[in-house]
Structures are given as structure tokens and as C-alpha cells.
Design a protein around this motif. Structure first.
Motif, PDB file in Angstrom:
ATOM      1  N   GLY A   1       6.194  53.325  10.177  1.00 13.85           N
ATOM      2  CA  GLY A   1       7.591  53.689   9.619  1.00 13.85           C
ATOM      3  C   GLY A   1       8.346  52.714   9.680  1.00 13.85           C
ATOM      4  N   CYS A   2       9.583  52.905   9.253  1.00 12.30           N
ATOM      5  CA  CYS A   2      10.654  52.151   9.182  1.00 12.30           C
ATOM      6  C   CYS A   2      11.989  52.398  10.028  1.00 12.30           C
ATOM      7  CB  CYS A   2      11.176  51.423   7.767  1.00 12.30           C
ATOM      8  SG  CYS A   2      10.029  50.850   6.641  1.00 12.30           S
ATOM      9  N   GLY A   3      11.633  53.314  10.874  1.00 11.98           N
ATOM     10  CA  GLY A   3      12.538  53.884  11.851  1.00 11.98           C
ATOM     11  C   GLY A   3      12.918  53.024  12.859  1.00 11.98           C
ATOM     12  N   GLY A   4      13.911  53.433  13.649  1.00 10.49           N
ATOM     13  CA  GLY A   4      14.271  52.585  14.753  1.00 10.49           C
ATOM     14  C   GLY A   4      13.415  52.841  16.147  1.00 10.49           C
ATOM     15  N   SER A   5      12.264  53.363  15.777  1.00  4.98           N
ATOM     16  CA  SER A   5      11.350  53.730  17.046  1.00  4.98           C
ATOM     17  C   SER A   5      11.033  52.585  17.751  1.00  4.98           C
ATOM     18  CB  SER A   5      10.062  54.537  16.577  1.00  4.98           C
ATOM     19  OG  SER A   5      10.238  55.683  15.774  1.00  4.98           O
ATOM     20  N   ASP A   6      10.809  52.734  19.088  1.00  8.61           N
ATOM     21  CA  ASP A   6      10.405  51.611  19.833  1.00  8.61           C
ATOM     22  C   ASP A   6       8.885  51.313  19.691  1.00  8.61           C
ATOM     23  OD1 ASP A   6      12.312  52.851  22.855  1.00  8.61           O
ATOM     24  OD2 ASP A   6      12.728  51.352  21.297  1.00  8.61           O
ATOM     25  N   ARG A   7       8.764  50.234  19.908  1.00 10.35           N
ATOM     26  CA  ARG A   7       7.142  49.778  19.576  1.00 10.35           C
ATOM     27  C   ARG A   7       6.348  50.132  20.780  1.00 10.35           C
ATOM     28  NH1 ARG A   7       6.070  45.383  22.721  1.00 10.35           N
ATOM     29  NH2 ARG A   7       8.229  44.319  22.191  1.00 10.35           N
ATOM     30  N   PRO A   8       5.257  51.048  20.747  1.00 14.34           N
ATOM     31  CA  PRO A   8       4.387  51.485  21.877  1.00 14.34           C
ATOM     32  C   PRO A   8       3.584  50.455  22.426  1.00 14.34           C
ATOM     33  CG  PRO A   8       3.392  52.070  19.798  1.00 14.34           C
ATOM     34  CD  PRO A   8       4.811  51.580  19.306  1.00 14.34           C
ATOM     35  N   GLU A   9       3.278  50.530  23.759  1.00 10.24           N
ATOM     36  CA  GLU A   9       2.247  49.651  24.468  1.00 10.24           C
ATOM     37  C   GLU A   9       0.859  50.309  24.698  1.00 10.24           C
ATOM     38  OE1 GLU A   9       2.666  46.300  24.675  1.00 10.24           O
ATOM     39  OE2 GLU A   9       4.992  46.511  24.105  1.00 10.24           O
ATOM     40  N   ILE A  10       0.045  49.628  24.635  1.00 11.10           N
ATOM     41  CA  ILE A  10      -1.344  50.228  24.890  1.00 11.10           C
ATOM     42  C   ILE A  10      -1.481  50.891  26.091  1.00 11.10           C
ATOM     43  CG2 ILE A  10      -2.590  48.247  25.955  1.00 11.10           C
ATOM     44  CD1 ILE A  10      -5.060  48.723  24.057  1.00 11.10           C
ATOM     45  N   GLU A  11      -0.751  50.337  27.312  1.00 12.78           N
ATOM     46  CA  GLU A  11      -0.789  51.128  28.516  1.00 12.78           C
ATOM     47  C   GLU A  11      -0.144  52.408  28.928  1.00 12.78           C
ATOM     48  OE1 GLU A  11       0.321  48.069  28.156  1.00 12.78           O
ATOM     49  OE2 GLU A  11      -0.996  46.635  28.844  1.00 12.78           O
ATOM     50  N   GLU A  12       0.869  52.529  27.793  1.00  8.13           N
ATOM     51  CA  GLU A  12       1.770  53.783  27.912  1.00  8.13           C
ATOM     52  C   GLU A  12       1.262  55.079  27.629  1.00  8.13           C
ATOM     53  OE1 GLU A  12       6.227  51.939  26.807  1.00  8.13           O
ATOM     54  OE2 GLU A  12       4.696  52.208  24.986  1.00  8.13           O
ATOM     55  N   TYR A  13       0.194  55.084  26.724  1.00 15.56           N
ATOM     56  CA  TYR A  13      -0.249  56.456  26.456  1.00 15.56           C
ATOM     57  C   TYR A  13      -1.782  56.571  26.805  1.00 15.56           C
ATOM     58  CZ  TYR A  13       3.629  56.401  23.813  1.00 15.56           C
ATOM     59  OH  TYR A  13       5.121  56.480  23.196  1.00 15.56           O
ATOM     60  N   HIS A  14      -2.120  57.879  26.900  1.00 10.96           N
ATOM     61  CA  HIS A  14      -3.454  58.256  26.791  1.00 10.96           C
ATOM     62  C   HIS A  14      -3.879  58.624  25.264  1.00 10.96           C
ATOM     63  CE1 HIS A  14      -7.400  60.509  28.036  1.00 10.96           C
ATOM     64  NE2 HIS A  14      -6.855  61.570  27.047  1.00 10.96           N
ATOM     65  N   TRP A  15      -4.821  57.931  24.838  1.00 13.13           N
ATOM     66  CA  TRP A  15      -5.187  57.666  23.562  1.00 13.13           C
ATOM     67  C   TRP A  15      -6.378  58.656  23.058  1.00 13.13           C
ATOM     68  CZ3 TRP A  15      -1.509  55.340  20.735  1.00 13.13           C
ATOM     69  CH2 TRP A  15      -0.817  54.256  21.297  1.00 13.13           C
TER      70      TRP A  15
ATOM     71  N   ILE B   1     -11.388  52.539  14.901  1.00 14.97           N
ATOM     72  CA  ILE B   1     -11.138  53.834  15.546  1.00 14.97           C
ATOM     73  C   ILE B   1      -9.651  53.930  15.473  1.00 14.97           C
ATOM     74  CG2 ILE B   1     -11.581  55.139  17.485  1.00 14.97           C
ATOM     75  CD1 ILE B   1     -14.033  53.197  18.315  1.00 14.97           C
ATOM     76  N   HIS B   2      -9.414  55.134  14.859  1.00 14.22           N
ATOM     77  CA  HIS B   2      -7.873  55.374  14.978  1.00 14.22           C
ATOM     78  C   HIS B   2      -7.594  56.645  16.178  1.00 14.22           C
ATOM     79  CE1 HIS B   2      -7.439  53.938  10.607  1.00 14.22           C
ATOM     80  NE2 HIS B   2      -8.802  54.037  10.891  1.00 14.22           N
ATOM     81  N   PHE B   3      -6.531  56.065  17.051  1.00 15.48           N
ATOM     82  CA  PHE B   3      -6.129  57.061  18.160  1.00 15.48           C
ATOM     83  C   PHE B   3      -4.511  57.320  17.823  1.00 15.48           C
ATOM     84  CE2 PHE B   3      -9.419  54.373  19.911  1.00 15.48           C
ATOM     85  CZ  PHE B   3     -10.301  55.152  20.625  1.00 15.48           C
ATOM     86  N   PHE B   4      -4.361  58.644  18.375  1.00 14.56           N
ATOM     87  CA  PHE B   4      -2.913  58.858  18.577  1.00 14.56           C
ATOM     88  C   PHE B   4      -2.644  59.064  19.854  1.00 14.56           C
ATOM     89  CE2 PHE B   4      -3.391  60.857  14.181  1.00 14.56           C
ATOM     90  CZ  PHE B   4      -2.253  60.178  13.609  1.00 14.56           C
ATOM     91  N   GLY B   5      -1.455  58.649  20.460  1.00 18.33           N
ATOM     92  CA  GLY B   5      -1.226  58.702  21.833  1.00 18.33           C
ATOM     93  C   GLY B   5      -0.610  60.003  22.274  1.00 18.33           C
ATOM     94  N   GLU B   6      -0.887  60.380  23.453  1.00 18.09           N
ATOM     95  CA  GLU B   6      -0.507  61.603  24.044  1.00 18.09           C
ATOM     96  C   GLU B   6       0.617  61.214  25.527  1.00 18.09           C
ATOM     97  OE1 GLU B   6      -3.645  64.235  25.088  1.00 18.09           O
ATOM     98  OE2 GLU B   6      -3.542  64.937  23.037  1.00 18.09           O
TER      99      GLU B   6
END
Length: 141
Positions: free
Chosen positions: A17-31, A136-141
Motif C-alpha cells: 500500500g501507499c500509506g504511511g505504515s512502517d516497514r516491517p522487519e523479518i524479526e518483528e513477527y511470527h510469520w 511462500i507468502h506469509f502474514f505476520g502475527e
């Protein structure tokens, strides 16, 4: 490798998206896996996660998660009781995504973490991991 990188960039551009969301890092989530696509069969979905429907009759439902910490990746396939391990290294970032080089069971690939925005939902952290014959597509939790 250029084909894989091009595919990852295309996914980010399509799903970010083009919103002002912060960029996620791989370590921040359980995917948690959303789907697995074949890179050889024109992107056909071959597996899908819980809570996801698949349009492909041949696709199988499975539970696959990914955890990243201190340069180490662990993919846990609860459906088949298998664990895959590997490494990751940050290659570059921009305001919307982080690109990583990954190695899983001696197979090299790329991964990109970004926010995905759908018209009817809030942005979700997304990780797309591409190695060997699969994306492989993951969503973060």
C-alpha cells in the motif's frame, strides 16, 4: 537469480500500500503461511494456509510458520511434522520494504518484508520468501 528478484519486486509493488505504515522487519513477527506458489507452473498455488481458500483443486491445506532471529530462520511445517532451517541477511531497505538474502537447507533465495494493504482491511505485514521452485507468502502475527 534475476528472475527471482524480479518476482519479489513485482509482488511488493502489487501488494504494498501507499500509506504511511512502517516497514516491517523479518524479526518483528511470527510469520504464518498464507500460500505457496510454484515458480515453475506459472505461479500455481500448491498449498494454502488455515483460513485461506484455494482456487486450485490440486492445492493442499497446510500449516507452515516462519520465525527469524539473529540471522537464523526456522520454518516449521506442522502438517507434515518437518522443520527447515536456514539463514538470512539484510541486503537493502527502502521506506516500504526490507530485502533479505536467504539460504534454507542449502537452497539460496530472497525474501522481502513489506506492508500489504487491501481495499477492505488494515495494512498487514507480509513476508514473501522465494527459494528453489517455490514462493511462500506469509502474514505476520
Amino acid at each position: 537469480m534475476k528472475k527471482i528478484l524480479g518476482l519479489l519486486v513485482a509482488f511488493v509493488l502489487l501488494f504494498s500500500g501507499c500509506g504511511g505504515s512502517d516497514r516491517p522487519e523479518i524479526e518483528e513477527y511470527h510469520w504464518v503461511m498464507d500460500c505457496v506458489q510454484s515458480q515453475d507452473a506459472n505461479g500455481q498455488i500448491i498449498a494454502y494456509g488455515n483460513g485461506t481458500d484455494s482456487a486450485a483443486d490440486s492445492a493442499q491445506q497446510m500449516t507452515l510458520t516462519c520465525q527469524a532471529e539473529d540471522g537464523e530462520l526456522t520454518l516449521s511445517d506442522q502438517t507434515n511434522q518437518k522443520t527447515y532451517t536456514g539463514t538470512y541477511q539484510l541486503m537493502e531497505t527502502n521506506s516500504q520494504s526490507s530485502l533479505y538474502q536467504v539460504t534454507i537447507n542449502d537452497e539460496e533465495g530472497m525474501a522481502v518484508a513489506a506492508m500489504t494493504t487491501y481495499p477492505d482491511a488494515d495494512p498487514k505485514p507480509t513476508l514473501i520468501l522465494s527459494a528453489g521452485d517455490y514462493a511462500i507468502h506469509f502474514f505476520g502475527e
